[in-house]
Design a protein around this motif. Structure first.
Motif, PDB file in Angstrom:
ATOM      1  N   ALA A 114      34.349   0.009 -31.533  1.00  0.00           N
ATOM      2  CA  ALA A 114      34.609   1.160 -32.401  1.00  0.00           C
ATOM      3  C   ALA A 114      33.995   2.424 -31.813  1.00  0.00           C
ATOM      4  O   ALA A 114      34.591   3.511 -31.853  1.00  0.00           O
ATOM      5  N   GLY A 115      32.794   2.285 -31.232  1.00  0.00           N
ATOM      6  CA  GLY A 115      32.112   3.428 -30.636  1.00  0.00           C
ATOM      7  C   GLY A 115      32.810   3.994 -29.420  1.00  0.00           C
ATOM      8  O   GLY A 115      32.614   5.163 -29.064  1.00  0.00           O
ATOM      9  N   TYR A 116      33.622   3.195 -28.766  1.00  0.00           N
ATOM     10  CA  TYR A 116      34.405   3.696 -27.634  1.00  0.00           C
ATOM     11  C   TYR A 116      35.580   4.560 -28.103  1.00  0.00           C
ATOM     12  O   TYR A 116      36.064   5.418 -27.364  1.00  0.00           O
ATOM     13  N   LEU A 117      36.045   4.332 -29.335  1.00  0.00           N
ATOM     14  CA  LEU A 117      37.237   5.023 -29.821  1.00  0.00           C
ATOM     15  C   LEU A 117      36.928   6.266 -30.641  1.00  0.00           C
ATOM     16  O   LEU A 117      37.681   7.244 -30.609  1.00  0.00           O
ATOM     17  N   VAL A 118      35.836   6.224 -31.404  1.00  0.00           N
ATOM     18  CA  VAL A 118      35.505   7.361 -32.270  1.00  0.00           C
ATOM     19  C   VAL A 118      34.001   7.606 -32.233  1.00  0.00           C
ATOM     20  O   VAL A 118      33.222   6.724 -31.887  1.00  0.00           O
ATOM     21  N   GLY A 136      30.378   8.457 -34.084  1.00  0.00           N
ATOM     22  CA  GLY A 136      29.726   8.191 -35.361  1.00  0.00           C
ATOM     23  C   GLY A 136      28.507   7.321 -35.172  1.00  0.00           C
ATOM     24  O   GLY A 136      28.547   6.358 -34.409  1.00  0.00           O
ATOM     25  N   LYS A 137      27.435   7.646 -35.870  1.00  0.00           N
ATOM     26  CA  LYS A 137      26.212   6.859 -35.769  1.00  0.00           C
ATOM     27  C   LYS A 137      26.152   5.760 -36.821  1.00  0.00           C
ATOM     28  O   LYS A 137      25.567   4.712 -36.597  1.00  0.00           O
ATOM     29  N   SER A 138      26.776   5.991 -37.956  1.00  0.00           N
ATOM     30  CA  SER A 138      26.745   5.010 -39.037  1.00  0.00           C
ATOM     31  C   SER A 138      28.078   4.280 -39.135  1.00  0.00           C
ATOM     32  O   SER A 138      29.111   4.749 -38.624  1.00  0.00           O
ATOM     33  N   ILE A 139      28.056   3.154 -39.826  1.00  0.00           N
ATOM     34  CA  ILE A 139      29.284   2.394 -40.059  1.00  0.00           C
ATOM     35  C   ILE A 139      30.293   3.229 -40.839  1.00  0.00           C
ATOM     36  O   ILE A 139      31.494   3.230 -40.533  1.00  0.00           O
ATOM     37  N   LYS A 140      29.816   3.974 -41.831  1.00  0.00           N
ATOM     38  CA  LYS A 140      30.724   4.800 -42.629  1.00  0.00           C
ATOM     39  C   LYS A 140      31.425   5.842 -41.762  1.00  0.00           C
ATOM     40  O   LYS A 140      32.635   6.072 -41.895  1.00  0.00           O
ATOM     41  N   GLN A 141      30.677   6.474 -40.868  1.00  0.00           N
ATOM     42  CA  GLN A 141      31.280   7.475 -39.978  1.00  0.00           C
ATOM     43  C   GLN A 141      32.306   6.843 -39.058  1.00  0.00           C
ATOM     44  O   GLN A 141      33.380   7.409 -38.812  1.00  0.00           O
ATOM     45  N   LEU A 142      31.976   5.667 -38.531  1.00  0.00           N
ATOM     46  CA  LEU A 142      32.912   4.976 -37.636  1.00  0.00           C
ATOM     47  C   LEU A 142      34.176   4.553 -38.380  1.00  0.00           C
ATOM     48  O   LEU A 142      35.290   4.694 -37.867  1.00  0.00           O
ATOM     49  N   LEU A 143      34.007   4.033 -39.590  1.00  0.00           N
ATOM     50  CA  LEU A 143      35.170   3.614 -40.373  1.00  0.00           C
ATOM     51  C   LEU A 143      36.079   4.797 -40.690  1.00  0.00           C
ATOM     52  O   LEU A 143      37.309   4.694 -40.600  1.00  0.00           O
ATOM     53  N   LYS A 144      35.484   5.923 -41.051  1.00  0.00           N
ATOM     54  CA  LYS A 144      36.288   7.115 -41.319  1.00  0.00           C
ATOM     55  C   LYS A 144      37.044   7.566 -40.082  1.00  0.00           C
ATOM     56  O   LYS A 144      38.222   7.946 -40.149  1.00  0.00           O
ATOM     57  N   GLY A 145      36.362   7.521 -38.931  1.00  0.00           N
ATOM     58  CA  GLY A 145      37.013   7.912 -37.689  1.00  0.00           C
ATOM     59  C   GLY A 145      38.163   6.987 -37.327  1.00  0.00           C
ATOM     60  O   GLY A 145      39.241   7.442 -36.918  1.00  0.00           O
ATOM     61  N   LEU A 146      37.945   5.703 -37.485  1.00  0.00           N
ATOM     62  CA  LEU A 146      39.003   4.734 -37.187  1.00  0.00           C
ATOM     63  C   LEU A 146      40.177   4.885 -38.145  1.00  0.00           C
ATOM     64  O   LEU A 146      41.338   4.729 -37.752  1.00  0.00           O
ATOM     65  N   TYR A 147      39.871   5.205 -39.410  1.00  0.00           N
ATOM     66  CA  TYR A 147      40.939   5.359 -40.403  1.00  0.00           C
ATOM     67  C   TYR A 147      41.844   6.541 -40.065  1.00  0.00           C
ATOM     68  O   TYR A 147      43.034   6.531 -40.379  1.00  0.00           O
ATOM     69  N   HIS A 150      45.477   2.825 -42.555  1.00  0.00           N
ATOM     70  CA  HIS A 150      45.881   1.695 -43.399  1.00  0.00           C
ATOM     71  C   HIS A 150      44.653   0.820 -43.705  1.00  0.00           C
ATOM     72  O   HIS A 150      44.015   0.995 -44.723  1.00  0.00           O
ATOM     73  N   ILE A 151      44.331  -0.099 -42.779  1.00  0.00           N
ATOM     74  CA  ILE A 151      43.161  -0.963 -42.938  1.00  0.00           C
ATOM     75  C   ILE A 151      42.429  -1.028 -41.601  1.00  0.00           C
ATOM     76  O   ILE A 151      43.031  -1.372 -40.579  1.00  0.00           O
ATOM     77  N   VAL A 152      41.142  -0.682 -41.601  1.00  0.00           N
ATOM     78  CA  VAL A 152      40.335  -0.764 -40.379  1.00  0.00           C
ATOM     79  C   VAL A 152      39.110  -1.630 -40.645  1.00  0.00           C
ATOM     80  O   VAL A 152      38.533  -1.595 -41.738  1.00  0.00           O
ATOM     81  N   ILE A 153      38.730  -2.418 -39.640  1.00  0.00           N
ATOM     82  CA  ILE A 153      37.655  -3.398 -39.789  1.00  0.00           C
ATOM     83  C   ILE A 153      36.686  -3.261 -38.628  1.00  0.00           C
ATOM     84  O   ILE A 153      37.102  -3.129 -37.469  1.00  0.00           O
ATOM     85  N   ILE A 154      35.393  -3.315 -38.928  1.00  0.00           N
ATOM     86  CA  ILE A 154      34.345  -3.367 -37.906  1.00  0.00           C
ATOM     87  C   ILE A 154      33.512  -4.619 -38.145  1.00  0.00           C
ATOM     88  O   ILE A 154      32.958  -4.809 -39.236  1.00  0.00           O
ATOM     89  N   LYS A 211      37.345   0.815 -23.984  1.00  0.00           N
ATOM     90  CA  LYS A 211      36.605   1.703 -23.089  1.00  0.00           C
ATOM     91  C   LYS A 211      37.484   2.809 -22.518  1.00  0.00           C
ATOM     92  O   LYS A 211      36.982   3.865 -22.126  1.00  0.00           O
ATOM     93  N   ARG A 212      38.766   2.581 -22.493  1.00  0.00           N
ATOM     94  CA  ARG A 212      39.688   3.592 -21.957  1.00  0.00           C
ATOM     95  C   ARG A 212      39.989   4.681 -22.981  1.00  0.00           C
ATOM     96  O   ARG A 212      40.648   5.668 -22.656  1.00  0.00           O
ATOM     97  N   GLY A 213      39.531   4.495 -24.219  1.00  0.00           N
ATOM     98  CA  GLY A 213      39.619   5.550 -25.219  1.00  0.00           C
ATOM     99  C   GLY A 213      40.815   5.460 -26.144  1.00  0.00           C
ATOM    100  O   GLY A 213      41.792   4.749 -25.887  1.00  0.00           O
ATOM    101  N   ALA A 214      40.730   6.220 -27.240  1.00  0.00           N
ATOM    102  CA  ALA A 214      41.771   6.203 -28.268  1.00  0.00           C
ATOM    103  C   ALA A 214      43.107   6.740 -27.744  1.00  0.00           C
ATOM    104  O   ALA A 214      44.172   6.279 -28.158  1.00  0.00           O
ATOM    105  N   LYS A 215      43.038   7.711 -26.860  1.00  0.00           N
ATOM    106  CA  LYS A 215      44.278   8.274 -26.318  1.00  0.00           C
ATOM    107  C   LYS A 215      45.073   7.218 -25.566  1.00  0.00           C
ATOM    108  O   LYS A 215      46.311   7.165 -25.663  1.00  0.00           O
ATOM    109  N   HIS A 216      44.381   6.367 -24.827  1.00  0.00           N
ATOM    110  CA  HIS A 216      45.048   5.301 -24.077  1.00  0.00           C
ATOM    111  C   HIS A 216      45.724   4.312 -25.030  1.00  0.00           C
ATOM    112  O   HIS A 216      46.840   3.839 -24.758  1.00  0.00           O
ATOM    113  N   LEU A 217      45.075   4.008 -26.151  1.00  0.00           N
ATOM    114  CA  LEU A 217      45.594   3.015 -27.085  1.00  0.00           C
ATOM    115  C   LEU A 217      46.532   3.600 -28.141  1.00  0.00           C
ATOM    116  O   LEU A 217      47.086   2.859 -28.955  1.00  0.00           O
ATOM    117  N   LYS A 218      46.710   4.906 -28.122  1.00  0.00           N
ATOM    118  CA  LYS A 218      47.465   5.612 -29.164  1.00  0.00           C
ATOM    119  C   LYS A 218      48.861   5.027 -29.431  1.00  0.00           C
ATOM    120  O   LYS A 218      49.255   4.915 -30.602  1.00  0.00           O
TER     121      LYS A 218
END
Length: 327
Positions: free
Chosen positions: A203-207, A209-220, A225-229, A180-187
């Protein structure tokens, strides 16, 4: 030399089975009300140890890895319960720091037909300082980072830098309140992680995207390397920059879902380290999680490697692979 050092919390969990007495549905979707000013008789209370750091440690030890837990714990009966259980599982606890604060504690309110609500007290879990960590003893191939907040989060960031400098690999499984604190906090940790595992909400807190594919791309883009939802009964999706792996779990009778994420994450890491194959890692993680959610407690039915592979042979999670370029 350890195979894995897990870093994260330790708790004693009280599972309070409330049936249909505590939560009452409201007109607003997804919200339930709790009656105040009354005494409610609950159906059952059970106690077990929990916490992402120790859950993953027990899981990895049962799966055949030389494992240590790094964290902080208090004094008294609850801390003894946690430490005794870890020693029984042959987990090295020599890296653990102790203080006079109270050991972490959670009250888990379960209601029939609904998800659970967790009341969490972090206690000594938040107080691990970098000066309490003996860096010379961090001889491991992998770190498994679970949730850490407060002073302990600052220490985890320094551990991530240490891992990068010393060619140690990191799997990161952050909690929702960290995300919830965002990707910048966890960077500081995301930049150094090789495997990132979280659920769809996290995943939605960090990037975006409405679809799983969009979220996976954002997390990547955060962890290339390897991202999992994970999505509970809806399945698991993994992306390695080239392929999306989608796996559907078997239908099982869910008694209590606490610890499912820890069981899956640690099972995935074990499967990946042992085989180098994402498909087999997904199957191992799913088998481990399926076992845990059919019983109370986050550690009670964690599998050994032999048990996990037997479960996979009997009822394997089916994995589908689709090509998905990042760009």
């Amino acid at each position: 030399m350890y195979d894995v050092i897990t870093v994260g919390s330790a708790t004693v969990d009280a599972f309070v089975e409330t049936g249909s007495k505590l939560f009452m549905k409201t007109r607003e979707k997804g919200l339930y009300s709790i009656p105040f000013g009354s005494k409610i008789l609950v159906e059952q209370v059970k106690f077990a140890t929990g916490g992402g750091g120790t859950n993953a440690a027990v899981s990895l030890a049962r799966l055949g890895f030389r494992t240590a837990w790094l964290g902080k714990i208090g004094e008294g009966g609850n801390s003894k319960r946690v430490m005794d259980e870890l020693k029984k599982e042959d987990i090295d606890t020599s890296l653990v720091s102790r203080d006079k604060a109270r050991t972490g504690y959670s009250v888990i309110l379960d209601a029939k037909g609904k998800d659970r609500t967790i009341l969490a007290y972090k206690g000594s879990n938040d107080d691990l300082g970098w000066k309490e960590v003996d860096a010379k003893r961090l001889k491991t191939r992998w770190f498994y980072f679970a949730s850490m907040t407060g002073k302990s989060w600052s220490t985890m960031k320094k551990l991530a830098a240490f891992a990068e400098k010393n060619s140690k690999r990191i799997m990161f499984n952050p909690s929702s309140y960290m995300c919830k604190r965002g990707a910048k906090h966890l960077k500081p940790v995301l930049d150094r992680a090789e495997i990132l595992s979280l659920n769809r909400e996290e995943a939605g807190y960090l990037v975006k995207g409405k679809s799983i594919k969009q979220l996976l791309k954002g997390l990547y883009r955060l962890v290339p390397h390897i991202v999992i939802i994970t999505q509970g009964s809806k399945g698991v999706h993994c992306f390695d920059g080239k392929n999306i792996y989608s796996a559907k779990p078997n239908k099982v009778k869910v008694l209590e879902s606490t610890g499912a994420g820890d069981a899956f994450g640690s099972g995935f890491l074990a499967g990946f380290v042992r085989t180098g194959e994402i498909s087999k890692a997904l199957q191992t993680g799913i088998a481990n999680a399926e076992s845990v959610i059919t019983h109370y407690g986050a550690k009670n039915r964690l599998l050994t490697w032999r048990q996990a592979q037997a479960r996979i042979r009997k009822s394997p999670a089916k994995v589908k692979v689709d090509l998905l370029p990042v760009r």
